[in-house]
Design a protein around this motif. Structure first.
Motif, PDB file in Angstrom:
ATOM      1  N   THR A 104      31.871  42.344  27.617  1.00 60.78           N
ATOM      2  CA  THR A 104      32.274  43.576  28.297  1.00 60.78           C
ATOM      3  C   THR A 104      31.969  44.793  27.407  1.00 60.78           C
ATOM      4  O   THR A 104      32.017  45.919  27.875  1.00 60.78           O
ATOM      5  CB  THR A 104      33.786  43.618  28.603  1.00 60.78           C
TER       6      THR A 104
ATOM      7  N   ARG B  34      37.636  46.156  40.564  1.00 63.04           N
ATOM      8  CA  ARG B  34      37.169  47.426  39.984  1.00 63.04           C
ATOM      9  C   ARG B  34      36.653  48.391  41.029  1.00 63.04           C
ATOM     10  O   ARG B  34      36.477  49.569  40.765  1.00 63.04           O
ATOM     11  CB  ARG B  34      36.079  47.152  38.951  1.00 63.04           C
ATOM     12  N   GLU B  35      36.372  47.891  42.242  1.00 64.92           N
ATOM     13  CA  GLU B  35      35.920  48.774  43.309  1.00 64.92           C
ATOM     14  C   GLU B  35      37.103  49.299  44.126  1.00 64.92           C
ATOM     15  O   GLU B  35      36.909  49.867  45.197  1.00 64.92           O
ATOM     16  CB  GLU B  35      34.910  48.054  44.219  1.00 64.92           C
TER      17      GLU B  35
ATOM     18  N   LYS C 204      35.088  49.058  30.935  1.00 67.31           N
ATOM     19  CA  LYS C 204      36.007  48.611  31.988  1.00 67.31           C
ATOM     20  C   LYS C 204      35.301  47.890  33.129  1.00 67.31           C
ATOM     21  O   LYS C 204      35.957  47.325  33.999  1.00 67.31           O
ATOM     22  CB  LYS C 204      36.817  49.798  32.511  1.00 67.31           C
ATOM     23  N   SER C 205      33.980  47.914  33.182  1.00 62.76           N
ATOM     24  CA  SER C 205      33.286  47.141  34.216  1.00 62.76           C
ATOM     25  C   SER C 205      32.039  46.506  33.630  1.00 62.76           C
ATOM     26  O   SER C 205      31.525  46.965  32.605  1.00 62.76           O
ATOM     27  CB  SER C 205      32.919  48.028  35.411  1.00 62.76           C
ATOM     28  N   TRP C 206      31.560  45.455  34.299  1.00 61.51           N
ATOM     29  CA  TRP C 206      30.342  44.784  33.827  1.00 61.51           C
ATOM     30  C   TRP C 206      29.158  45.737  33.882  1.00 61.51           C
ATOM     31  O   TRP C 206      28.276  45.702  33.032  1.00 61.51           O
ATOM     32  CB  TRP C 206      30.020  43.580  34.696  1.00 61.51           C
ATOM     33  N   GLU C 207      29.141  46.582  34.909  1.00 60.47           N
ATOM     34  CA  GLU C 207      28.024  47.510  35.072  1.00 60.47           C
ATOM     35  C   GLU C 207      27.954  48.488  33.899  1.00 60.47           C
ATOM     36  O   GLU C 207      26.885  48.789  33.373  1.00 60.47           O
ATOM     37  CB  GLU C 207      28.152  48.282  36.398  1.00 60.47           C
ATOM     38  N   ARG C 208      29.134  48.984  33.505  1.00 55.74           N
ATOM     39  CA  ARG C 208      29.164  49.893  32.344  1.00 55.74           C
ATOM     40  C   ARG C 208      28.718  49.168  31.085  1.00 55.74           C
ATOM     41  O   ARG C 208      28.036  49.741  30.235  1.00 55.74           O
ATOM     42  CB  ARG C 208      30.581  50.456  32.153  1.00 55.74           C
TER      43      ARG C 208
ATOM     44  N   GLU D   1      37.074  39.622  41.350  1.00 55.42           N
ATOM     45  CA  GLU D   1      35.763  40.185  41.037  1.00 55.42           C
ATOM     46  C   GLU D   1      35.660  41.652  41.452  1.00 55.42           C
ATOM     47  O   GLU D   1      35.073  42.462  40.751  1.00 55.42           O
ATOM     48  CB  GLU D   1      34.691  39.363  41.765  1.00 55.42           C
TER      49      GLU D   1
ATOM     50  N   THR E  84      26.822  41.032  36.070  1.00 54.73           N
ATOM     51  CA  THR E  84      26.484  42.000  37.124  1.00 54.73           C
ATOM     52  C   THR E  84      25.517  41.372  38.119  1.00 54.73           C
ATOM     53  O   THR E  84      25.600  41.613  39.319  1.00 54.73           O
ATOM     54  CB  THR E  84      25.821  43.271  36.556  1.00 54.73           C
TER      55      THR E  84
END
Lengths: 154, 339
Positions: free
Chosen positions: B49, A112-113, B53-57, A109, B146
Motif C-alpha cells: 500500500t 474506498r469508493e 489509503k488506496s491501491w490506486e494511490r 474491496e 488495482t
C-alpha cells in the motif's frame, strides 16, 4: 479481423489448446469434495448441537445458516477464505459460505469508493445474478407447483 | 528532400543519432522480490500500500518514486526533463497522469496495455532523434491489487483461476533517455507494432492473445532491418507467460526464425515456478522492472551487446470481454546496443 475464423486462426487455436495446461480434474474434484463436505459436516454439527440444546427444527436450521455465514464473513475479513477458495474451488464456492464470501469480499474491496456508491452498489456485483436467477426460478417452480396442484385436485 | 530517410520498410526506423540510456530504475513488490530477479531491483517494497489509503494511490506513488529514483541516480533534475512518456493499465491511465501531476514534467500519456514500456521508449527515442528533446523519461507501472479489482474479482474472493492464467506484477520501471553521447547503451532502431488478432476470446489466456503480435513484430523487424535473429544476444518479450512463450516459439519456428537460446520472456522468468503463480507474470510493470532492474544492468556491464526488447500488450477491456469480443494483441520492438 474479429469473427473471421480463417484456417490460420483454426490452426492457431489447435496450438493454443495443445500448449495451454489443463486443470488437474481428478485432484480438484477430490479437494472440492473434501472441503465442501467438511463445510457441510460443520453445518450438520451446528444443527445437531442446536437440537441437543432444545431448539426446534426451524430454529436449529437458522442457527446453522447464521453461524456458517458469520464464519465465512469472518474468514473473508481475515484474508483466509480466498486461500481456501484457491485450494478447494467449487468446494468452498457452492455452500452458503461461498455466497457470503461473494458478498463480503466486494464490500471490503469497494469501501474506498464510499458506503453508497462503493459498498452499497458493488456488494451484489457477484451475488446479484445468483439472487436474480435464484428468485426467478423459485417463482417459476412455485407457479408450476400451484397449477399442478389445481390440475390434480380438479 | 526525402523525408523518410530513417524509415526501413513499412514499420521500422533507424535512429542515426543513437539516443542513449542515461539512467534507469526499478521498484518491485514483495512477490517479485522473492522471485529470481529479486536482488536486481533497486527497491523491493514490503508494504504494497506504500502507506497510501488506496491501491490506486499506491500504484501512482510507486511510479512517481521510480522516476525520482531514476533521475537521482544521474543527478537529473525534473526541470531538465523535456517529456515524461508513460502509462499504465488503470482506466484513463490515472497512475501515470497522477504521477505526472506530482512531478511537474511535460507529460504524454500512453496506452498500450502491457506494451507501454516499449511504446514509451519508441516515442521517447524518436523525440530525441528528431531533435525535439534533450532528456525524456519513459516509465510505466502495474499493481496486482488495482488490476485485480478492475479486470477480475475482489481480492478476498475465493475464486479459482485456470493454470494458464497470469499474475499481475506489482512494480514500476523508468528509463531516462538522453541526446548526450557519453553513455554506453544506445537505442539503435525501432519497429512499431501492428495490432494482430487471432480471434482468441479467453481473457485468462492473454499469452495466447499476444503471442501472434510478438511474432509478427519480430518477423517484420528482422525482415525490414535485414537481420537474422542471431544478430541479437537476446530477444526479449514482455509478458507472454509460459503458455504465450511456447506459442511464440512455435510461431517463430513457422516463420523460420531461429531463437535458440537467445530468447527470454519477462513474464515467464519473473516468478519462480515454485511460487505457484500460474503461467507467470503480466502487467505493464512486468517487462518494465525486468528491463530496468536486470537487462539494462547486464548491458551496462557489457554482458550483452545487442538486445531486442519487445513489450507485448493485450488490448482488451472488461467491457469488450463481456461483450464477447476477441482480444487484439500488440508488440513494439526497441533495439538496444552497447556502443
Amino acid at each position: 479481423m474479429n469473427g473471421g475464423n480463417t484456417s490460420k486462426h483454426t490452426s492457431y487455436d489447435e496450438k493454443v489448446k495443445r500448449l495451454s495446461p489443463k486443470s488437474e480434474k481428478p485432484m480438484s474434484l477430490v479437494k472440492a469434495f473434501v472441503v465442501g463436505g467438511l463445510i457441510c459436516v460443520l453445518g450438520q454439527l451446528i444443527r445437531d448441537t442446536g437440537l441437543a440444546f432444545g431448539l426446534d427444527e426451524e430454529a436449529a436450521a437458522l442457527l446453522c445458516t447464521f453461524l456458517l455465514i458469520f464464519l465465512s464473513a469472518l474468514l473473508t475479513g481475515l484474508g483466509v477464505y480466498d486461500k481456501l477458495g484457491r485450494f478447494a474451488g467449487a468446494g468452498s464456492i457452492v455452500p452458503i459460505t461461498g455466497f457470503a464470501n461473494s458478498m463480503v469480499s466486494p464490500a471490503m474491496e469497494f469501501k474506498r469508493e464510499g458506503y453508497i456508491t462503493g459498498v452499497g452498489a458493488k456488494m451484489f456485483v457477484i451475488a446479484g445474478p445468483v439472487l436474480v436467477y435464484g428468485i426467478c426460478s423459485s417463482i417459476l417452480v412455485g407457479l408450476i407447483y400451484f397449477f399442478l396442484r389445481i390440475a390434480f385436485k380438479g | 528532400m526525402n523525408r523518410n530517410t530513417k524509415r526501413r520498410g513499412r514499420q521500422s526506423y533507424v535512429l542515426p543519432s543513437k539516443p542513449r540510456v542515461k539512467s534507469f530504475a526499478a521498484i518491485a513488490g514483495k512477490k517479485e522480490g522473492e522471485g529470481p530477479f529479486g536482488a536486481d531491483f533497486d527497491i523491493v517494497i514490503s508494504d504494497d500500500t506504500l502507506g497510501e489509503k488506496s491501491w490506486e494511490r499506491a500504484e501512482s506513488r510507486m511510479l512517481e518514486d521510480v522516476i525520482r529514483l531514476c533521475l537521482e541516480k544521474k543527478d537529473l533534475l525534473a526541470e531538465g526533463v523535456d517529456a515524461f512518456l508513460g502509462g499504465d493499465l488503470l482506466n484513463q491511465i490515472v497512475s501515470a497522469s497522477f504521477a505526472a501531476r506530482q512531478l511537474g514534467m511535460p507529460f504524454l500519456g500512453l496506452y498500450g496495455a502491457c506494451s507501454t514500456m516499449a511504446e514509451s521508449l519508441l516515442i521517447g527515442s524518436m523525440l530525441i532523434d528528431g531533435g525535439f528533446a534533450q532528456n525524456v523519461v519513459c516509465a510505466t507501472c502495474s499493481h496486482f491489487s488495482t488490476a485485480e479489482r478492475q479486470y477480475r474479482f475482489p481480492l478476498e474472493m475465493g475464486s479459482v483461476r485456470p493454470p494458464y492464467a497470469q499474475w499481475t506484477v506489482t512494480g514500476a520501471g523508468a528509463t531516462a533517455l538522453t541526446a548526450e553521447q557519453n553513455h554506453p547503451i544506445a537505442i539503435e532502431s525501432l519497429t512499431l507494432g501492428a495490432v494482430v488478432d487471432y480471434n482468441q476470446n479467453d481473457e485468462n489466456n492473454m499469452g495466447a492473445a499476444m503471442a501472434p503480435a510478438a511474432a509478427d513484430t519480430l518477423r517484420r523487424h528482422l525482415t525490414e532491418m535485414n537481420r537474422s535473429a542471431d544478430y541479437y544476444d537476446l530477444i526479449v518479450t514482455g509478458d507472454l507467460g509460459r503458455v504465450g512463450q511456447a506459442l511464440f516459439e512455435e510461431l517463430c519456428a513457422d516463420h523460420k526464425i531461429e531463437l535458440k537460446g537467445r530468447y527470454m520472456d519477462c513474464g515467464s522468468e519473473i516468478f519462480a515456478p515454485e511460487q505457484n503463480l500460474y503461467a507467470g507474470g503480466s502487467g505493464c510493470g512486468c517487462s518494465a522492472v525486468v528491463l530496468n532492474g536486470k537487462l539494462l544492468k547486464e548491458m551496462e556491464r557489457g554482458e550483452r551487446r545487442r538486445m531486442l526488447f519487445m513489450a507485448t500488450g493485450a488490448l482488451l477491456s472488461p467491457t469488450t470481454t463481456l461483450q464477447g469480443e476477441s482480444i487484439p494483441g500488440i508488440a513494439h520492438a526497441v533495439s538496444l546496443e552497447v556502443c
